[in-house]
Design a protein around this motif. Structure first.
Motif: not given
Ligand code: ADP
Length: 570
Positions: A252-264
């Motif tokens: 599983a791969v998940i990317a989050v932004d600096a605010d901890g929100r899911v990007q992808w």
């Protein structure tokens, strides 16, 4: 936009027209007027001289007649005076009624024998006149030429000039309007094109045929749009490839932004999360596991790859989480399901532990009976020799099962460690002490060098086992002098066991800590080695949060080094 271009163009035209008109009016008209005046003057002088000559030579006609005839021929007023200034004849007035002319400027010169001229307004008619007087023997003659005609001509020229300027202005107005309309239409098309590009329609194009400045701008914009479309589609292709690649991954791969929100997130993540991953939602809404979140925030904060084990993402399953920072802030985490691997590992460990355990009792009994038989002094030498072999091998198997059991316990993490702050010197002394006698029997000296004052976090027994394995090896394979020591570090203390034996080839150094890896199998077996000593040492050190390595050069001895964390370091 159109009106602005129009006003600018018109202003430019008006400026040019006005400048031209003023230039023509001031310089050309004046020059032209001056030359005309000069011409009239010259002409009038000639005519005056002719009149003077006629008055001098012609005595058949009266002065009045001559004046009248010449005035008509010259379209000017002719006046004849005597030397006192008294008017003798005049073409337009009764000579006797006219006042004395001796003081007129032109007559003053003529009465002094010169041709005189003057320009002034006539007192009687109120229009400007050019006066030219010439001397005669009995006085002077004069022509007065009305300049009103010259003024009228000049005025006409001026009017024509202003009329032409007005006409030019109207033409400029029309040209400016047409040009503004044309340019505005082209600019509107460019603006429309730019708006389409800005709204994401990269297929937009401006077909501009002309090669003027606007055409050049349009061509440059067209080229930019084409390049943009090409780059964008290349980007989209590589993004799709990347997406396909990530979606086809088991992990599983998940990317989050600096605010901890899911990007992808990839499909693997969707399969894993209980509810579908929501983009732009806080990551805690998708995964609540504290270890997972710590790995993510660790990667974001420290800008380093952070790895953690997460056991509560899905109950009963363990994940290996590796979070890496992203260049623009935030982090990307890869979750690998370790449940199956761990289960297999555990089964293997359990199997080894069970086999070792099961072998323990029969081995003990074989050893016991063999020793009993040996004690009962068998008659034949052969029987003694065989019994000795059986005893030796049973002992070896027993060591092997013991080592296997120890390794299984340490590896599984089931062995509880009693971690306490311990002074490095104590650990070194205890290790040296328990081997001093054995070493002395082999004529080997054990030396302790301790330079680390800070206590380390260690389970005394377990670290003693590590030292035992290392010193045992140094005695078995090394020789000469054995040096034990410690070096202080910022967060760790590094311990070492150095011998001056034959050393180990560099190709073996990486693999020394694997189970059953032996450099010289025959020698290890002969000296009672199991091939597990270094593997056990490695797992004990790792369980303490340290690292272990070996340094060696052939014929220059070997050094085994391991670290333990300092007790009060935060
Ligand atoms: P063993 O029971 O065979 O000693 P270890 O795991 O303790 O197993 O060691 C693995 C191998 O590493 C040994 O067989 C030996 O070949 C090599 N080795 C270990 N320590 C030393 C040393 N001090 N000098 C030379 N070789 C060593």
């Amino acid at each position: 936009m159109r009106s602005r271009i129009f006003i600018k163009l018109l202003a430019a035209f008006v400026f040019v027209i006005a400048a031209t008109t003023i230039t023509i009016d001031f310089s050309v008209r004046r020059a032209w007027e001056a030359s005309l005046r000069q011409e009239i003057n010259r002409n009038l002088i000639q005519k005056t001289l002719l009149l003077a000559h006629r008055v001098e030579v012609e005595h058949t006609q009266s002065l009045q007649d001559i004046a009248s005839q010449e005035a008509q021929a010259a379209s000017a007023r002719a006046t004849i005076i005597d030397p006192t200034g008294k008017v003798l004849a005049d073409s337009e007035a009764q000579a006797s009624t006219m006042e004395n002319h001796a003081q007129r400027k032109e007559f003053v010169a003529a009465l002094h024998g010169k041709v005189g001229s003057d320009e002034r307004r006539s007192r009687t008619l109120g229009v400007p006149f050019l006066y030219v007087a010439a001397p005669i023997s009995g006085g002077a003659v004069r022509f007065a030429y009305p300049l009103s005609e010259l003024e009228a001509t000049t005025q006409l020229v001026r009017h024509t000039l202003w009329f032409s300027s007005g006409l030019a202005f109207i033409v400029a107005l029309v040209i400016a309007a047409i040009t503004a309309q044309y340019s505005a239409r082209r600019l509107r098309r460019i603006v429309g094109f730019a708006e389409r590009i800005a709204s994401g329609d990269l297929s937009a194009r401006i077909a501009e045929g002309s090669s003027d400045r606007i055409g050049q701008v349009a061509a440059a914009l067209d080229k930019t749009a084409r390049k943009l479309e090409e780059s964008f589609s290349a980007l989209q292709t590589s993004q799709r490839q990347l997406e396909t690649l990530l979606n086809s991954m088991q992990d599983a791969v998940i990317a989050v932004d600096a605010d901890g929100r899911v990007q992808w997130a990839n499909r693997g993540m969707d399969r894993l999360a209980l509810q579908r991953t929501r983009l732009h939602a806080p990551i805690v809404e998708t995964v609540r596991d504290p270890d997972f979140l710590t790995a993510l925030s660790g990667a974001t904060d420290t800008q380093r790859v952070t790895a953690r084990r997460a056991a509560s993402i899905i109950p009963g399953r363990t994940f290996d989480v590796t979070a890496a920072p992203m260049p623009g802030g935030g982090a990307v985490a890869v979750l690998r399901d370790l449940t199956e691997t761990e289960r297999v590992e555990k089964t293997r460990r359990d199997f080894i532990a069970n086999v070792s355990h099961e072998l323990r009792t029969p081995l003990t009994s074989i050893q016991g009976y063999t020793e009993t038989l040996l004690d009962s002094s068998p008659d034949s030498n052969h029987a003694r020799e065989f019994l000795e072999i059986i005893r030796k091998n049973a002992a070896r198997m027993s060591r092997l099962t013991e080592d296997l059991l120890t390794l299984a316990r340490v590896e599984s993490g089931e062995q509880p460690f009693d971690i306490q702050p311990v002074a490095p010197g104590e650990l070194l002394e205890e290790a040296a002490q328990s081997f001093r006698d054995i070493a002395r029997n082999q004529h080997v000296e054990i030396v302790v060098e301790n330079s680390a004052p800070n206590p380390v976090k260690a389970d005394r027994e377990a670290i003693h086992q590590v030292f035992s394995n290392l010193i045992d090896n140094a005695l078995k394979y090394g020789g000469g002098e054995i040096v034990l020591g410690s070096l202080p570090g910022k967060h760790n203390v590094e311990f070492y066991v150095r011998d001056s034996g034959p050393g180990i080839g560099s190709e073996h150094l990486q693999r020394l800590f694997e189970r059953f890896y032996r450099v010289d199998k025959a020698r290890s077996r002969e000296s009672g080695g199991t091939g597990l000593g270094l593997a056990i040492a490695k797992h004990i050190v790792l369980a303490h949060g340290g690292t272990i390595r070996a340094e060696s050069e052939l014929n220059h001895g070997s050094t085994f080094l391991f670290t333990l964390p300092v007790a009060q370091s935060s």
